[in-house]
Motif scaffolding. Structure first.
Motif, PDB file in Angstrom:
ATOM      1  N   ALA A 268       0.831  -1.199   0.000  1.00 24.16           N
ATOM      2  CA  ALA A 268       0.000   0.000   0.000  1.00 24.16           C
ATOM      3  C   ALA A 268       0.870   1.255   0.000  1.00 24.16           C
ATOM      4  N   GLY A 269       0.613   2.111  -0.924  1.00 28.30           N
ATOM      5  CA  GLY A 269       1.325   3.379  -0.984  1.00 28.30           C
ATOM      6  C   GLY A 269       2.724   3.281  -1.549  1.00 28.30           C
ATOM      7  N   MET A 270       3.101   2.113  -2.037  1.00 26.38           N
ATOM      8  CA  MET A 270       4.450   1.960  -2.590  1.00 26.38           C
ATOM      9  C   MET A 270       4.614   2.859  -3.802  1.00 26.38           C
ATOM     10  N   PRO A 271       5.775   3.501  -3.907  1.00 31.46           N
ATOM     11  CA  PRO A 271       6.030   4.330  -5.099  1.00 31.46           C
ATOM     12  C   PRO A 271       5.953   3.496  -6.372  1.00 31.46           C
ATOM     13  N   PRO A 272       5.727   4.134  -7.512  1.00 31.07           N
ATOM     14  CA  PRO A 272       5.655   3.402  -8.772  1.00 31.07           C
ATOM     15  C   PRO A 272       6.931   2.605  -9.053  1.00 31.07           C
ATOM     16  N   VAL A 273       6.756   1.458  -9.685  1.00 30.74           N
ATOM     17  CA  VAL A 273       7.855   0.540  -9.983  1.00 30.74           C
ATOM     18  C   VAL A 273       8.108   0.543 -11.482  1.00 30.74           C
ATOM     19  N   ALA A 274       9.363   0.778 -11.869  1.00 32.30           N
ATOM     20  CA  ALA A 274       9.713   0.770 -13.298  1.00 32.30           C
ATOM     21  C   ALA A 274       9.323  -0.567 -13.910  1.00 32.30           C
ATOM     22  N   GLY A 275       8.564  -0.526 -14.982  1.00 35.46           N
ATOM     23  CA  GLY A 275       8.122  -1.751 -15.638  1.00 35.46           C
ATOM     24  C   GLY A 275       6.961  -2.439 -14.984  1.00 35.46           C
ATOM     25  N   GLY A 276       6.508  -1.920 -13.832  1.00 39.55           N
ATOM     26  CA  GLY A 276       5.395  -2.509 -13.094  1.00 39.55           C
ATOM     27  C   GLY A 276       5.879  -3.514 -12.061  1.00 39.55           C
ATOM     28  N   ALA A 277       5.199  -3.543 -10.946  1.00 47.21           N
ATOM     29  CA  ALA A 277       5.558  -4.463  -9.868  1.00 47.21           C
ATOM     30  C   ALA A 277       5.239  -5.895 -10.271  1.00 47.21           C
ATOM     31  N   LEU A 278       6.050  -6.813  -9.830  1.00 49.02           N
ATOM     32  CA  LEU A 278       5.801  -8.248 -10.066  1.00 49.02           C
ATOM     33  C   LEU A 278       4.991  -8.795  -8.928  1.00 49.02           C
TER      34      LEU A 278
END
Length: 183
Positions: free
Chosen positions: A173-183
């Motif tokens: 929750a609230g994690m910053p955006p992840v390059a390529g999208g989170a796995l």
């Protein structure tokens, strides 16, 4: 003609680039732990550390995305040494706890550097990671306690992980955006 982004010159961005390495290395170390547990036929412990590995990878990629968003050059590093030789489940879990404590110290140094540079946007960015480290250390400390109480009966650790939702809060929750999208 090569396109280049401005090079990180501040201490914060130097530490952030180093933290990308640390997060990828933590991910690899967690894979080594998971594989060890898999080899010992401890599926709950293996599953837990495979998930931890993916989480650390996502953290690294969130740092990458932040650097991209702030128009800073990013270098994807290799990982450091990964330990593969262990004699007991407790030894692996204690290593994981120490690793999380080291990451917490690194993230604190990032926040401190951002504040010292009056880079309040970067300081705000570090807040989620600081909160995450409190949770990670707490969960890994609990797992160490359970492993110590279990002694030689590793199946008690397995039952605990099967029964409890340790590190299984779902999406960060609230994690910053992840390059390529989170796995």
């Amino acid at each position: 003609m090569a396109l280049t982004k401005k090079e990180p010159r501040s201490k914060f961005y130097e530490l952030l680039q180093a933290q990308i390495h640390n997060e990828f290395n933590a991910s690899q170390q967690y894979i080594a732990l998971a594989v060890w547990f898999d080899n010992e036929d401890l599926p709950q412990l293996a599953k837990h550390f495979y998930k931890q590995s993916v989480e650390e990878r996502n953290h690294a990629m969130a740092l990458v995305q932040y650097m991209l968003d702030r128009d800073h050059h990013v270098e994807i590093p290799g990982t450091g040494q990964v330990r593969n030789d262990f004699s007991s489940p407790l030894e692996l879990i204690e290593l994981a706890l120490e690793q999380e404590k080291e990451v917490a110290a690194d993230i604190s140094a990032l926040a401190k550097a951002a504040r010292a540079e009056e880079d309040y946007i970067s300081e705000q960015f570090t807040q989620w990671f600081l909160k995450e480290q409190v949770e990670e250390i707490s969960q890994m400390s609990t797992l160490v306690t359970v492993a110590r109480r279990a002694g030689d009966n590793v199946y008690e650790i397995e039952k605990f992980l099967h029964r409890e939702a340790v590190g299984d809060a779902g999406a960060d929750a609230g994690m910053p955006p992840v390059a390529g999208g989170a796995l």
